[in-house]
Write a protein that holds these residues in place. Structure first.
Motif, mmCIF file in Angstrom:
data_model
loop_
_atom_site.group_PDB
_atom_site.id
_atom_site.type_symbol
_atom_site.label_atom_id
_atom_site.label_comp_id
_atom_site.label_asym_id
_atom_site.label_seq_id
_atom_site.Cartn_x
_atom_site.Cartn_y
_atom_site.Cartn_z
ATOM 1 N N MET A 6 36.791 27.795 32.114
ATOM 2 C CA MET A 6 37.520 26.527 32.134
ATOM 3 C C MET A 6 39.012 26.749 31.942
ATOM 4 S SD MET A 6 35.443 23.561 30.218
ATOM 5 C CE MET A 6 36.942 22.743 29.824
ATOM 6 N N GLY A 7 39.790 26.158 32.810
ATOM 7 C CA GLY A 7 41.234 26.221 32.666
ATOM 8 C C GLY A 7 41.856 27.447 33.292
ATOM 9 N N GLN A 8 41.068 28.423 33.682
ATOM 10 C CA GLN A 8 41.644 29.628 34.253
ATOM 11 C C GLN A 8 41.930 29.449 35.731
ATOM 12 O OE1 GLN A 8 39.721 33.210 33.158
ATOM 13 N NE2 GLN A 8 39.464 32.591 31.043
ATOM 14 N N VAL A 9 42.956 30.124 36.167
ATOM 15 C CA VAL A 9 43.436 29.982 37.528
ATOM 16 C C VAL A 9 43.474 31.371 38.145
ATOM 17 C CG1 VAL A 9 45.420 29.249 38.917
ATOM 18 C CG2 VAL A 9 44.844 28.008 36.830
ATOM 19 N N ASP A 10 43.226 31.442 39.427
ATOM 20 C CA ASP A 10 43.265 32.742 40.093
ATOM 21 C C ASP A 10 44.630 32.922 40.749
ATOM 22 O OD1 ASP A 10 42.759 35.128 41.253
ATOM 23 O OD2 ASP A 10 40.824 34.547 42.111
ATOM 24 N N PHE A 11 45.342 33.946 40.348
ATOM 25 C CA PHE A 11 46.664 34.212 40.919
ATOM 26 C C PHE A 11 46.604 35.249 42.037
ATOM 27 C CE2 PHE A 11 47.582 33.016 36.460
ATOM 28 C CZ PHE A 11 48.353 31.891 36.700
ATOM 29 N N SER A 12 45.420 35.739 42.330
ATOM 30 C CA SER A 12 45.293 36.837 43.289
ATOM 31 C C SER A 12 45.907 36.464 44.632
ATOM 32 C CB SER A 12 43.819 37.171 43.522
ATOM 33 O OG SER A 12 43.194 37.456 42.304
ATOM 34 N N GLY A 13 46.560 37.419 45.229
ATOM 35 C CA GLY A 13 47.098 37.199 46.573
ATOM 36 C C GLY A 13 48.519 37.692 46.727
ATOM 37 N N ASN A 14 49.001 37.556 47.950
ATOM 38 C CA ASN A 14 50.382 37.923 48.258
ATOM 39 C C ASN A 14 51.257 36.687 48.120
ATOM 40 O OD1 ASN A 14 49.865 40.646 48.983
ATOM 41 N ND2 ASN A 14 49.019 39.925 50.920
ATOM 42 N N TRP A 15 52.361 36.830 47.442
ATOM 43 C CA TRP A 15 53.248 35.699 47.177
ATOM 44 C C TRP A 15 54.647 36.008 47.693
ATOM 45 C CZ3 TRP A 15 51.161 31.271 45.142
ATOM 46 C CH2 TRP A 15 49.907 31.380 44.518
ATOM 47 N N ALA A 16 55.161 35.096 48.483
ATOM 48 C CA ALA A 16 56.519 35.274 49.017
ATOM 49 C C ALA A 16 57.508 34.551 48.112
ATOM 50 C CB ALA A 16 56.605 34.706 50.433
ATOM 51 N N LEU A 17 58.586 35.233 47.821
ATOM 52 C CA LEU A 17 59.607 34.672 46.924
ATOM 53 C C LEU A 17 60.390 33.571 47.619
ATOM 54 C CD1 LEU A 17 61.091 35.091 44.144
ATOM 55 C CD2 LEU A 17 62.699 36.517 45.395
ATOM 56 N N ARG A 59 45.498 26.458 28.393
ATOM 57 C CA ARG A 59 45.061 25.487 29.418
ATOM 58 C C ARG A 59 45.145 26.136 30.802
ATOM 59 N NH1 ARG A 59 49.515 21.827 27.535
ATOM 60 N NH2 ARG A 59 50.284 23.909 27.350
ATOM 61 N N ASN A 60 45.908 25.556 31.733
ATOM 62 C CA ASN A 60 45.965 26.174 33.067
ATOM 63 C C ASN A 60 47.157 27.112 33.212
ATOM 64 O OD1 ASN A 60 47.701 23.972 32.891
ATOM 65 N ND2 ASN A 60 47.776 23.719 35.106
ATOM 66 N N GLU A 61 47.824 27.432 32.112
ATOM 67 C CA GLU A 61 48.966 28.345 32.159
ATOM 68 C C GLU A 61 48.561 29.700 31.626
ATOM 69 O OE1 GLU A 61 51.796 24.684 30.647
ATOM 70 O OE2 GLU A 61 51.950 26.637 29.667
ATOM 71 N N LEU A 62 49.028 30.732 32.279
ATOM 72 C CA LEU A 62 48.846 32.072 31.732
ATOM 73 C C LEU A 62 50.125 32.412 30.979
ATOM 74 C CD1 LEU A 62 47.249 34.724 31.504
ATOM 75 C CD2 LEU A 62 48.384 35.479 33.595
ATOM 76 N N THR A 63 50.001 32.606 29.696
ATOM 77 C CA THR A 63 51.161 32.932 28.866
ATOM 78 C C THR A 63 51.153 34.433 28.601
ATOM 79 O OG1 THR A 63 51.166 30.748 27.872
ATOM 80 C CG2 THR A 63 52.297 32.481 26.651
ATOM 81 N N ILE A 64 52.282 35.055 28.906
ATOM 82 C CA ILE A 64 52.369 36.527 28.824
ATOM 83 C C ILE A 64 53.453 36.917 27.827
ATOM 84 C CG2 ILE A 64 52.822 38.634 30.156
ATOM 85 C CD1 ILE A 64 52.082 36.927 32.684
#
Lengths: 592, 280
Positions: A27-38, A153-158
């Motif tokens: 719950m609340g986790q999000v998948d960041f996998s993938g290629n991201w363009a700036l 929640r839905n934020e990944l805090t690093i």
């Protein structure tokens, strides 16, 4: 087990149980996998061409941060030892596309770590999600640091620590190696927002907050990035460091002329970030509320802790070499199949703990002890540690040092020696020393007139580790022991020699590691940073001297102010004022 | 299931009944708890459903685009905005005196740019289904409607439809029957419960044409602004409001214009300083 119905019930129960537990977990986790363009729709001028020299508006620099920035000369990037420095963790979002992928536990399918790869300068970060503890404070720092992530929640805090000192703008604005980074990764559909909060007790009065955006780009093609440093400008002398005398920097107001940035704002500071500052932009005489600066409390480099309460911290540096840290100087040990080789011996009362720490690594005897200098916290444990060792048969371990160490410890016959005979080296050397020991070549290199006139650095060739003694410290300004033959010039030459001997693995990181006399494990980039600092302070004091300033006036000018939050903490035997005075006196004498 | 097999093979058959009973009871309890949560009546209104609290006073901390936010940039400075040729033409013709004469000083204070101003925000619930955002700079008010908007638009702040963002993923096992079968079709879809994240989504349309930047960079009446509001909680007690804005404008932009603006939470109302719009 021949009860299909029972087996079915059990299976169903387990599946339901697992599914319920898993559904709570995800719950609340999000998948960041993938290629991201700036996306560079913000701060493009800063991230693309770069800001103007001297332009720091909107940056919460403290006084030290501004002085450091005014010292920065872009030509420093032409030095081979600076060319391959990549964007650090707190600046990776400025330039280049990224790829994010997850590492999962094959059994539980839970995410162990997120990996973030930045195309620009080929940097990969690892964000650990498995609650692993932080490395020791004495561990090496890296450009990307050590990162741990936690879902909010839905934020990944690093949280990221163990960062090397690095620029966060290409105009000399530094975040020190005491700085930390907090990030929030937030995904909305095909957009990824990364918020960065950079905190630094040395150069920032307030945290610097930035937000960057990416858009999902599945077909993105990434390229490799190689960096091979080369001398871009020929015939520069060894140790050349381009810089500006901060109070004479000719480019401080360039952005005022070029971009009409109001003069009152151009040097930055926390007050320039807030809405109230708009009034000051219209009328520089308007008073804006004070923004309290973060209190800078320099770390006390050497505490007066009770030695009985101290424990010895052991860190593996690389291959056969370890660093032991207690109350005094660092100890370097090399461990082989046959025996142990020790560099420096700390303080006598700590010897039982040192021996116990070595015992944790190996049960082999200590055969050789090297003293890198005459300092009490490098030789204090000589006698006891040698007794605890064994060179041949029942004889204690041999203690080896450059001949001046013995000369400084001893006295002519009939006179009282300054150091007890029990601590003296049993062997000395005066010509270059090479040994092959415990399966690798060991080079003892005398560095003339640096910290003292008896300094040795020890280079373990196979393990690729240099033990520098007090020529290099991550805790204080270099201690120039002029009474024992130390010189500022010698310190600089020795630092440059260590830089010359060491080879980074790639992107100015790793490769040869350096165990400093005091402080954490380092690599070449850390020595370069220290060498730059020492060189720049030398330039400033020379400039003040050239302007005819007295020692009192030089001290009042605070030529070390931008580094004091990092190296200015006094120890029982060394202060920043003593350092300035040593440099001043030596430069003054050399002018005669 | 190897572990289960080993366990069963090495367990006294007399204990099976007890073990099975306990397992089923445990599963029923956990499943029951989830089911109870899912069966709970939905919150009566948006305020009750709010997964996070955005209310209070916030201050913008201008660490980005400083040259374009803290001072009015010069005419023709379109740096970083994906402006097309038509947009550039209009931007090049910017004349603040003309705007002042026409009483259009608030063109740069419209929804697409209002949060880029150096300012303070006050966020509060106007009613149980409407969140209100006020700014001291330009003295603008935005209403985020979770139900049917009461405004018809054509004002600087347009019409904003709000919703709590929902999770996108679902758990495969949530559509699995007790007998191990996988339900499909409408029944399964009904069980794919999407839960609110901690984000607020606001889509704004019908905005009166204005400026994306104070120096006359235009947006048209076809512009659609999508915003995501997030809030962080820092270990030192600080909290930040993070607003990611995506502006689509088929008339003047080559691609969506995406920026994020951050605001620090204040513990009181210090600094609130209402000032009217200014064209310069």
């Amino acid at each position: 087990m021949n009860h299909p119905s029972i087996r079915f019930l059990l299976k169903s129960g387990l599946v339901l149980l697992i599914s319920n537990v898993c559904s709570c977990y995800v719950m609340g986790q999000v998948d960041f996998s993938g290629n991201w363009a700036l996306l560079m729709h913000e701060d493009e001028a800063w991230r693309g061409p770069g800001p103007e020299l001297g332009e720091y508006e909107g940056l919460p620099l403290n006084a030290a941060g501004k002085m450091r920035a005014w010292s920065w000369n872009a030509s420093i990037n032409t030095l081979p030892e600076h060319q391959c420095i990549p964007l650090p963790a707190d600046d990776f979002t400025d330039f280049g596309n990224i790829r994010v992928f997850k590492e999962v536990d094959p059994a539980t399918q839970q995410v162990i770590a997120w990996h973030e790869y930045t195309e620009w300068q080929a940097q990969e970060r690892v964000i650990w999600m498995d609650s692993r503890p932080k490395p020791s404070e004495l561990a090496a720092h890296t450009w990307q640091g050590f990162s741990t992530g936690k879902w909010d929640r839905n934020e990944l805090t690093i949280q990221t620590t163990h960062l090397k000192e690095a620029l966060f703008e290409r105009v000399g604005t530094y975040r020190s190696d005491r700085g930390t980074l907090t990030e929030h990764w937030i995904r909305h559909g095909n957009y990824l927002t990364i918020m960065l909060i950079i905190s630094d007790p040395v150069y920032l009065a307030k945290p610097l907050v930035r937000t960057r955006q990416y858009v999902l780009d599945p077909d993105q093609k990434m390229r490799g990035y190689d960096c091979v440093p080369t001398a871009e400008i020929a015939n520069r002398p060894q140790g050349y460091v381009p810089d500006y005398i901060p109070w004479k920097n000719p480019f401080k107001l360039d952005a005022v002329a070029r971009y009409k940035v109001p003069e009152v704002a151009v040097s930055g500071g926390p007050e320039t970030m807030y809405p109230e500052f708009v009034a000051k932009l219209k009328n520089p005489n308007v008073k804006v509320p004070d923004v309290t600066e973060t209190h800078i409390a320099p770390t006390v480099a050497l505490s007066n802790s009770n030695l009985n309460d101290l424990s010895i911290t052991t860190l593996r540096v690389q291959r056969n070499v370890y660093m032991l840290h207690g109350a005094g100087a660092n100890i370097t040990i090399q461990v082989g199949d046959a025996s142990v080789y020790v560099v420096d011996t700390e303080l006598a009362p700590l010897v039982p703990k040192i021996l116990a720490a070595i015992k944790q690594i190996t049960d082999k005897p200590i055969r050789y002890i090297i003293n890198t200098s005459i300092d009490a916290d490098h030789i204090g444990g000589n006698a006891e540690l040698a007794k605890g060792g064994n060179q041949i048969g029942d004889t204690p371990a041999a203690i080896l040092a450059y001949e001046n160490v013995l000369n400084r410890m001893s006295a002519p016959t009939g006179k009282v020696s300054p150091v007890s005979e029990t601590l003296w080296p049993t062997e000395t050397y005066a010509t270059p020393q090479m040994q092959f020991y415990n399966g690798e070549g060991i080079q003892l290199i005398h560095e003339p007139s640096a910290h003292t006139d008896g300094d040795t650095i020890v280079y373990f060739h196979g393990s690729d580790v240099i033990s520098s003694g007090d020529i290099f410290s991550t805790e204080t300004y270099p201690v120039i022991d002029r009474k024992n033959g130390g010189t500022f010039k010698g310190i600089l030459q020795s630092l440059n020699h260590i830089i010359e001997l060491s080879i980074p693995k790639g992107h100015q990181e790793g490769g040869t590691y350096i165990v400093p006399g005091h402080g954490r494990i380092c690599d070449q980039a850390d020595v370069v940073s220290y060498r730059d600092m020492v060189t720049m302070i030398g330039h400033r004091i020379a400039d003040l001297l050239a302007d005819g300033k007295t020692l009192e006036q030089v001290l009042a000018a605070q030529p070390t102010m931008d580094f004091d939050g990092r190296y200015g903490a006094p120890t029982p035997s060394w202060t920043k004022e003593m350092f300035i005075e040593s440099v001043y006196n030596e430069l003054k004498e050399s002018k005669k | 299931m190897t572990a289960v097999r080993l366990f069963l093979a090495n367990t006294n058959p007399k204990c099976w009944t007890r073990i099975i009973g306990l397992t089923v009871m445990l599963c029923a309890a956990v499943t029951g708890l989830h089911a109870q949560n899912e069966k709970t009546a939905p919150p009566a209104n948006a305020k009750a459903a709010a997964p996070i609290d955005f209310t209070g006073q916030w201050v913008s901390v201008v660490t980005e685009d400083w040259r374009w936010r803290m001072v009015t940039p010069s005419k023709g400075d379109f740096t970083s905005i994906p402006l097309n040729e038509a947009g550039q033409k209009i931007g090049d013709a910017w004349d603040p005196a003309k705007d002042e004469a026409a009483g259009l000083q608030c063109k740069a204070y419209a929804a697409p740019n209002i949060l880029r101003m150096p300012e303070r925000l006050r966020i509060s619930w106007a009613d149980d289904d409407t969140l209100k955002l006020e700014t001291d700079t330009g003295m603008q008010t935005r209403m985020f409607y979770f139900k049917e908007p009461k405004s018809k638009g054509s004002a600087w702040q347009g019409v904003s439809q709000a919703s709590w963002e929902l999770t996108t993923g679902y758990n495969f096992f949530s559509v699995m029957g007790v007998d191990g079968s996988v339900q499909s079709g409408r029944k399964a879809a009904g069980q794919r419960v999407r839960k609110p994240t901690s984000s607020l989504t606001v889509v704004t349309t019908n905005i009166r044409p204005g400026y994306i930047r104070k120096n006359g960079v235009p947006f048209s009446d076809k512009a659609v602004l999508t915003e995501y509001f997030d809030r962080t909680n820092e270990s030192d007690g600080d909290s930040w409001l993070v607003v990611t804005s995506i502006l689509d404008d088929p008339v003047y932009l080559n691609q969506p214009f995406v920026i994020t603006t951050h605001f620090q939470k204040q513990t009181d109302e210090t600094g609130w300083n209402p000032t009217p719009c200014s064209a310069r």
